[in-house]
Design an enzyme around this catalytic site. Structure first.
Site, PDB file in Angstrom:
ATOM      1  N   HIS A 290       0.731  -1.202  -0.229  1.00 43.16           N
ATOM      2  CA  HIS A 290      -0.057  -0.022   0.123  1.00 43.16           C
ATOM      3  C   HIS A 290       0.810   1.393   0.228  1.00 43.16           C
ATOM      4  O   HIS A 290       0.452   1.838  -0.626  1.00 43.16           O
ATOM      5  CB  HIS A 290      -1.017   0.069   0.997  1.00 43.16           C
ATOM      6  CG  HIS A 290      -1.795   1.215   1.044  1.00 43.16           C
ATOM      7  ND1 HIS A 290      -2.979   1.612   0.854  1.00 43.16           N
ATOM      8  CD2 HIS A 290      -1.628   2.725   2.254  1.00 43.16           C
ATOM      9  CE1 HIS A 290      -2.877   2.420   1.390  1.00 43.16           C
ATOM     10  NE2 HIS A 290      -2.336   3.111   1.517  1.00 43.16           N
ATOM     11  N   GLU A 291       1.854   1.417   0.838  1.00 45.92           N
ATOM     12  CA  GLU A 291       2.937   2.583   0.375  1.00 45.92           C
ATOM     13  C   GLU A 291       3.620   2.145  -0.675  1.00 45.92           C
ATOM     14  O   GLU A 291       3.163   3.783  -1.070  1.00 45.92           O
ATOM     15  CB  GLU A 291       3.775   2.093   2.054  1.00 45.92           C
ATOM     16  CG  GLU A 291       3.338   2.478   4.052  1.00 45.92           C
ATOM     17  CD  GLU A 291       2.086   3.491   3.590  1.00 45.92           C
ATOM     18  OE1 GLU A 291       2.592   4.704   3.337  1.00 45.92           O
ATOM     19  OE2 GLU A 291       1.360   3.444   4.449  1.00 45.92           O
ATOM     20  N   HIS A 294       1.728   4.821  -3.341  1.00 42.10           N
ATOM     21  CA  HIS A 294       1.591   6.398  -2.978  1.00 42.10           C
ATOM     22  C   HIS A 294       2.845   6.715  -3.756  1.00 42.10           C
ATOM     23  O   HIS A 294       3.130   7.372  -4.769  1.00 42.10           O
ATOM     24  CB  HIS A 294       2.132   6.205  -1.484  1.00 42.10           C
ATOM     25  CG  HIS A 294       0.469   6.296  -0.392  1.00 42.10           C
ATOM     26  ND1 HIS A 294      -0.487   7.037  -1.299  1.00 42.10           N
ATOM     27  CD2 HIS A 294       0.439   5.625   0.233  1.00 42.10           C
ATOM     28  CE1 HIS A 294      -1.290   6.850   0.180  1.00 42.10           C
ATOM     29  NE2 HIS A 294      -0.820   6.240   0.940  1.00 42.10           N
ATOM     30  N   GLU A 380      -5.220   7.492  -1.181  1.00 38.70           N
ATOM     31  CA  GLU A 380      -5.619   5.832  -0.189  1.00 38.70           C
ATOM     32  C   GLU A 380      -5.853   4.910  -0.752  1.00 38.70           C
ATOM     33  O   GLU A 380      -5.732   3.649  -0.666  1.00 38.70           O
ATOM     34  CB  GLU A 380      -6.387   5.992   1.064  1.00 38.70           C
ATOM     35  CG  GLU A 380      -5.549   7.204   2.196  1.00 38.70           C
ATOM     36  CD  GLU A 380      -4.200   6.929   2.390  1.00 38.70           C
ATOM     37  OE1 GLU A 380      -3.998   5.610   2.711  1.00 38.70           O
ATOM     38  OE2 GLU A 380      -2.833   7.657   2.412  1.00 38.70           O
ATOM     39  N   ASP A 384      -4.579   1.403  -1.904  1.00 40.71           N
ATOM     40  CA  ASP A 384      -5.388   0.083  -2.064  1.00 40.71           C
ATOM     41  C   ASP A 384      -5.494  -0.600  -3.095  1.00 40.71           C
ATOM     42  O   ASP A 384      -5.038  -1.702  -3.046  1.00 40.71           O
ATOM     43  CB  ASP A 384      -6.654   0.380  -1.558  1.00 40.71           C
ATOM     44  CG  ASP A 384      -6.507   0.866   0.028  1.00 40.71           C
ATOM     45  OD1 ASP A 384      -5.356   0.622   0.875  1.00 40.71           O
ATOM     46  OD2 ASP A 384      -7.380   0.942   0.916  1.00 40.71           O
TER      47      ASP A 384
END
Length: 438
Positions: A290-291, A294, A380, A384
């Site tokens: 997930h990070e 970004h 976000e 995801d």
């Protein structure tokens, strides 16, 4: 019938600013109170039953703990908002900042030392005013819900280190910006903006190596199996980092997290030790994915560019306002600027301008905060989706539910409150989107 001169005096720029500031402060406070009370009522109304999508995974006791924790923090937030508004009025329209400035002018005269003393005294007084509620949050609220692991000794050590680092970094930066304001001419704000942005980029490089270790211990990740899994994920995603580290977050709190820090070649992956204890390796991989999402979607670059643009606009606005007498008088301060443009100022007003700008700007920008929250929630969702593609959507869902439970995050926030304050989507939306068919 009022004369033209009377009308001009009544609706002078100073009076207009006073009225606009007072109106924005009252409206903003009313809106914040309304949002907070909505949140409290909504969470309390759904406290008795776990939402159906989570009933099989989250126990009623955990759900009620999250509800109670959310309500307690919201009620404390009401006190903080009321105190903050009162203090802001005290600094501005009631003359607190003016009194402090005049006292220091009388003691030190006009000059750089007086301006730095004004900034330092303001920071010290503000910190002391905020201290009781901050301590209550840590040692009462967090303690009551089992999250606080901080001792008084550790809190004092953190406070002293924070003061030292703040003074060593903040005072030279403030002195340079004040010097630019006084010597760089009408375009001082452009030079100050360039310096400020350069400093922020430099801070991204030096913070992980020199500043963060003053407060926490960072050990290389020793779990070879997890390290191999994480390294393979980063290679799949085309991402490189300087190292994988575990931070002793459990010394201060039971809350769990993971994050990237640094910039360029100095990027690091940091896991809280609490996170590694709570999640399975596959779930840790999903959280990291997930990070990475970004970075893959360039969210970090977008935020830096947005910070550049907004700060440029802010410095430009400050550059104009700092030369306007009405900017000071409309906010309860007597500036060292003559009403006759041909008469030079008897002392610099640069520190006053900085403080007034920092105090007043959030009052007006609060009303556009939903725009930034919405952008963050969209990012976000995109991260995801990337994590589900690169790792496992099921593992990410499982990890998020564990984190929601362990951090006592409510599963039933008020929808309007979410639009204003939530940088991350609420659990119901997030998991529904994640589990939706492609």
């Amino acid at each position: 019938m009022p004369t033209t001169d009377t009308l001009t005096d009544t609706f002078s720029p100073s009076m207009v600013l006073t009225l606009a500031f007072a109106a924005a402060l009252v409206l903003g406070l009313a809106l914040k109170f309304w949002l907070a009370t909505r949140q409290v009522r909504h969470v309390a109304r759904h406290r008795a039953e776990v939402p159906a999508p989570f009933a099989a995974r989250i126990g009623l006791a955990a759900h009620q703990k999250a509800a109670d924790y959310t309500i307690t923090k919201a009620r404390l937030g009401l006190v903080e908002m009321a105190l903050g508004a009162a203090v802001l009025l005290g600094w501005t329209l009631l003359g607190g900042l003016d009194a402090l400035n005049q006292t220091l002018l009388g003691a030190l005269g006009g000059g750089m030392w007086q301006q730095l003393a004004l900034l330092g005294a303001f920071a010290a007084i503000s910190g002391l005013i905020d201290l009781p509620l901050s301590l209550y949050q840590t040692f009462v609220v967090e303690e009551r819900f089992g999250f606080n692991k901080m001792t008084w000794r550790l809190w004092l050590a953190d406070a002293l280190k924070g003061l030292l680092v703040g003074a060593l970094i903040g005072l030279p930066i403030a002195a340079l910006i004040l010097w630019l304001m006084g010597t760089a001419g009408p375009l001082w704000w452009l030079w100050a903006w360039a310096f400020w942005m350069g400093f922020n980029l430099l801070l991204m490089v030096i913070y992980p190596t020199f500043i963060a270790p003053l407060f926490n211990k960072f050990q290389p990740l020793e779990d070879e199996s997890l390290k191999a899994r994480v390294t393979a994920l980063m290679q799949r995603c085309g991402f490189s980092a300087k190292g994988l580290f575990v931070m002793d977050g459990s010394r201060r709190s039971a809350h769990a997290n993971a994050y990237f820090t640094g910039f360029g070649a100095a990027k690091r992956v940091v896991f809280y030790d609490t996170l590694l204890r709570q999640l399975a390796p596959s779930e840790v991989e999903a959280v990291l994915a997930h990070e990475l999402g970004h970075f893959k979607h360039r969210h970090i670059i977008q935020r830096i560019v947005m910070m550049f643009a907004l700060s440029l606009a802010g410095f430009a606005l400050l550059g104009w306002l700092s030369a306007q007498v009405w900017f000071y008088t409309g906010l309860g301060v007597r500036p060292n600027i003559s009403f006759d443009p041909s008469v030079a100022a008897v002392a610099p007003n640069d520190a006053l301008a900085l403080l007034l700008f920092m105090l007043v700007l959030p009052v007006f920008t609060f009303f556009i905060s939903p725009l930034f929250s919405q952008l963050s929630r969209r990012h976000e969702f995109e991260a995801d989706a990337y994590a589900a593609a690169q790792a496992s959507g099921a593992d990410l869902s499982s990890a998020l539910l564990k984190l929601y439970e362990d951090n006592a995050s409510t599963l039933t926030p008020d929808p309007v409150y979410v639009k204003f304050y939530y940088s991350h989507p609420p659990a119901t939306e997030r998991l529904a989107r994640m589990n939706a068919p492609a």
